[in-house]
Structure formats: structure tokens, C-alpha cells
Design a protein around this motif. Structure first.
Motif, PDB file in Angstrom:
ATOM      1  N   LYS A  80       0.838  -1.200   0.000  1.00 11.27           N
ATOM      2  CA  LYS A  80       0.000   0.000   0.000  1.00 11.27           C
ATOM      3  C   LYS A  80       0.872   1.249   0.000  1.00 11.27           C
ATOM      4  O   LYS A  80       0.647   2.187  -0.778  1.00 11.27           O
ATOM      5  CB  LYS A  80      -0.930  -0.014   1.205  1.00 11.27           C
ATOM      6  N   GLY A  81       1.886   1.266   0.855  1.00 11.32           N
ATOM      7  CA  GLY A  81       2.783   2.404   0.908  1.00 11.32           C
ATOM      8  C   GLY A  81       3.631   2.530  -0.339  1.00 11.32           C
ATOM      9  O   GLY A  81       3.893   3.643  -0.819  1.00 11.32           O
ATOM     10  N   LEU A  82       4.047   1.397  -0.887  1.00  8.77           N
ATOM     11  CA  LEU A  82       4.870   1.415  -2.085  1.00  8.77           C
ATOM     12  C   LEU A  82       4.084   1.959  -3.278  1.00  8.77           C
ATOM     13  O   LEU A  82       4.590   2.776  -4.057  1.00  8.77           O
ATOM     14  CB  LEU A  82       5.371  -0.006  -2.376  1.00  8.77           C
ATOM     15  N   PHE A  87       2.438   6.451  -7.121  1.00  9.07           N
ATOM     16  CA  PHE A  87       1.509   7.439  -7.661  1.00  9.07           C
ATOM     17  C   PHE A  87       1.973   8.859  -7.374  1.00  9.07           C
ATOM     18  O   PHE A  87       1.837   9.749  -8.213  1.00  9.07           O
ATOM     19  CB  PHE A  87       0.100   7.209  -7.106  1.00  9.07           C
ATOM     20  N   GLU A  88       2.540   9.072  -6.192  1.00 14.82           N
ATOM     21  CA  GLU A  88       3.021  10.408  -5.853  1.00 14.82           C
ATOM     22  C   GLU A  88       4.174  10.825  -6.756  1.00 14.82           C
ATOM     23  O   GLU A  88       4.253  11.982  -7.198  1.00 14.82           O
ATOM     24  CB  GLU A  88       3.459  10.443  -4.388  1.00 14.82           C
ATOM     25  N   SER A 126      -2.511  16.250 -10.622  1.00 15.93           N
ATOM     26  CA  SER A 126      -1.374  15.793 -11.422  1.00 15.93           C
ATOM     27  C   SER A 126      -1.843  14.963 -12.605  1.00 15.93           C
ATOM     28  O   SER A 126      -1.347  15.111 -13.727  1.00 15.93           O
ATOM     29  CB  SER A 126      -0.417  14.978 -10.541  1.00 15.93           C
ATOM     30  N   ARG A 127      -2.839  14.106 -12.369  1.00 17.67           N
ATOM     31  CA  ARG A 127      -3.383  13.303 -13.476  1.00 17.67           C
ATOM     32  C   ARG A 127      -4.097  14.181 -14.496  1.00 17.67           C
ATOM     33  O   ARG A 127      -3.984  13.968 -15.697  1.00 17.67           O
ATOM     34  CB  ARG A 127      -4.317  12.226 -12.948  1.00 17.67           C
ATOM     35  N   ALA A 128      -4.833  15.171 -14.033  1.00 18.52           N
ATOM     36  CA  ALA A 128      -5.532  16.075 -14.948  1.00 18.52           C
ATOM     37  C   ALA A 128      -4.533  16.811 -15.843  1.00 18.52           C
ATOM     38  O   ALA A 128      -4.761  16.962 -17.047  1.00 18.52           O
ATOM     39  CB  ALA A 128      -6.384  17.063 -14.170  1.00 18.52           C
ATOM     40  N   ARG A 129      -3.432  17.272 -15.249  1.00  9.77           N
ATOM     41  CA  ARG A 129      -2.406  17.954 -16.055  1.00  9.77           C
ATOM     42  C   ARG A 129      -1.783  17.002 -17.056  1.00  9.77           C
ATOM     43  O   ARG A 129      -1.533  17.370 -18.214  1.00  9.77           O
ATOM     44  CB  ARG A 129      -1.330  18.544 -15.149  1.00  9.77           C
TER      45      ARG A 129
END
Length: 230
Positions: A80-82, A87-88, A126-129
């Protein structure tokens, strides 16, 4: 068949309420990862940089990621953390799936298009951009959990026919159960994953190529128009 909006996160409801969909135009709702963006290729590169490796023995991430030095499997609680770190760090850098922008541009002449992605909420902008920079500047709804409830809310606002594209079988089944008459496209861009992913039980079209998927959607829209005018 409807799904209560109380099944939706308030942020998802807010995003959907801000959309302006035309009830007279067909509606195409598409996932992002492994449909519009090359998720697996990006994940592999990220894991390698961080000292991990993934073996595609099944259509799953948890259980297939190992520490490169020891070969030990990364446990679910660590994954989960990975994935959150992935994504970040990588949402804005994922490469688009070949042909996606061109196909959607042509389909946008005939239908409203919405991207429904389970990207973590903090990475929504970030995804929208990334969508805009990749030639896919369509409205984005960041979702959480199964996509049936969000899709039911979107379908209630848009026109017909309604299409839904996703790589995850349980999302396709969730949408099938929530939206009457939806046209499902099981789209998996990575050919290695297409060999591993289970086939959805609900009636669907399978594809990993945007030319093929767009041809199917366009012909279905034309057939719908012909049926209405007959």
C-alpha cells in the motif's frame, strides 16, 4: 437499475456535480491506468529504481513484487505504501498509450468523454495535467473503490449509448450491475497483462488497441442513431 449516491465518497459526488454532460450526446467513460496511460511500464521502472522487481505470474501486483536483493515477496501491508509512493512520484510521468489521444479526439466529435480513474485523490490534479499535456484534456473524476456507483451517477446525467472502458474485470462487472444497457470494453494496453487478466463475466468487447476500440464505439453509436431514425 440505479446505485445510490450515498455509496460514493463526497469528493467523487462533488466532481460529478461539477460536470456538464449533454443528455442528447452519447457518453464514453474511460479508465486511465493501462487504458490511457502505460501504468505497468511506469510501475516496473519505478520499482527497479527503488530496489524492487515485479514478476508477472498473475494479474495482480500484491504477491508479485519482490525485493531485488533478497527475492523476498513484499507483503500486502507494505505494498500500500509502495504504491502510494509510486503514484506520488510517477502519476505525471506515465507515458500515454499509443493511439489513445487520436482515437478520443475523433470520438469527441460524436460523444461526451469523461475519465474515471482510481488515482489517489491527492494526485488528481497531477493526473488532470498529464491528461491535458498528452492531448486528452477531458473531464476527470478521481474515484475510490468499485466504479459502478460513480458510473451510475454519470450515466444518469449523460445520453445514450453509454460506454465504459477499464482494465479491471471487477470494475466492469460493477458497472454492468449498476447501469442498464452499458457497452463494456475490457481494455488492457500491456500485452503481457492481457494474457493474464481474467475475462469479465458480463458481456463485453476485449481490446488492447485504440483503433479497434474506437471503431467498435463509433459503429455502435452509428447503429444507435440508425435505430432511432428508423
Amino acid at each position: 437499475m440505479t446505485t445510490a449516491t450515498t455509496d460514493l465518497d463526497p469528493f467523487v459526488i462533488q466532481q460529478i456535480d461539477e460536470l456538464r454532460l449533454d443528455p442528447e450526446r452519447p457518453l464514453i467513460v474511460t479508465d486511465a491506468d493501462e487504458v490511457l496511460f502505460q501504468f505497468m511500464a511506469g510501475l516496473e521502472a519505478y520499482l527497479e529504481r527503488e530496489g524492487y522487481e515485479i514478476t508477472l505470474d498473475s494479474f495482480a501486483i500484491t504477491g508479485n513484487v519482490r525485493f531485488r536483493e533478497t527475492g523476498a515477496v513484499v507483503e500486502a501491508r507494505e505494498m500500500k505504501g509502495l504504491l502510494g509512493g509510486f503514484f506520488e512520484a510517477e502519476t505525471h510521468r506515465l507515458a500515454p498509450v499509443p493511439g489513445a489521444a487520436e482515437a478520443l479526439s475523433q470520438l469527441a466529435d460524436h460523444a461526451d468523454i469523461v475519465v474515471l480513474s482510481n488515482v489517489p485523490f491527492p494526485q488528481r490534479d497531477s493526473r488532470a495535467r498529464s491528461l491535458a499535456e498528452s492531448g486528452m484534456p477531458y473531464p476527470l473524476v478521481a474515484n475510490a473503490g468499485l466504479k459502478g456507483p460513480a458510473m451510475a451517477s454519470l450515466a444518469a446525467r449523460g445520453g445514450k449509448p453509454v460506454f465504459f472502458l477499464d482494465d479491471i474485470p471487477h470494475n466492469l462487472q460493477s458497472v454492468h450491475d449498476a447501469v442498464d444497457g452499458v457497452h463494456l470494453v475490457h481494455f488492457v494496453a500491456d500485452p503481457r497483462l492481457r494474457k493474464l487478466v481474467p475475462s469479465p463475466k458480463a458481456r463485453h468487447v476485449s481490446s488492447g488497441d485504440w483503433t479497434h476500440a474506437a471503431d467498435h464505439i463509433h459503429s455502435t453509436i452509428q447503429a444507435h442513431k440508425t435505430g432511432l431514425s428508423a
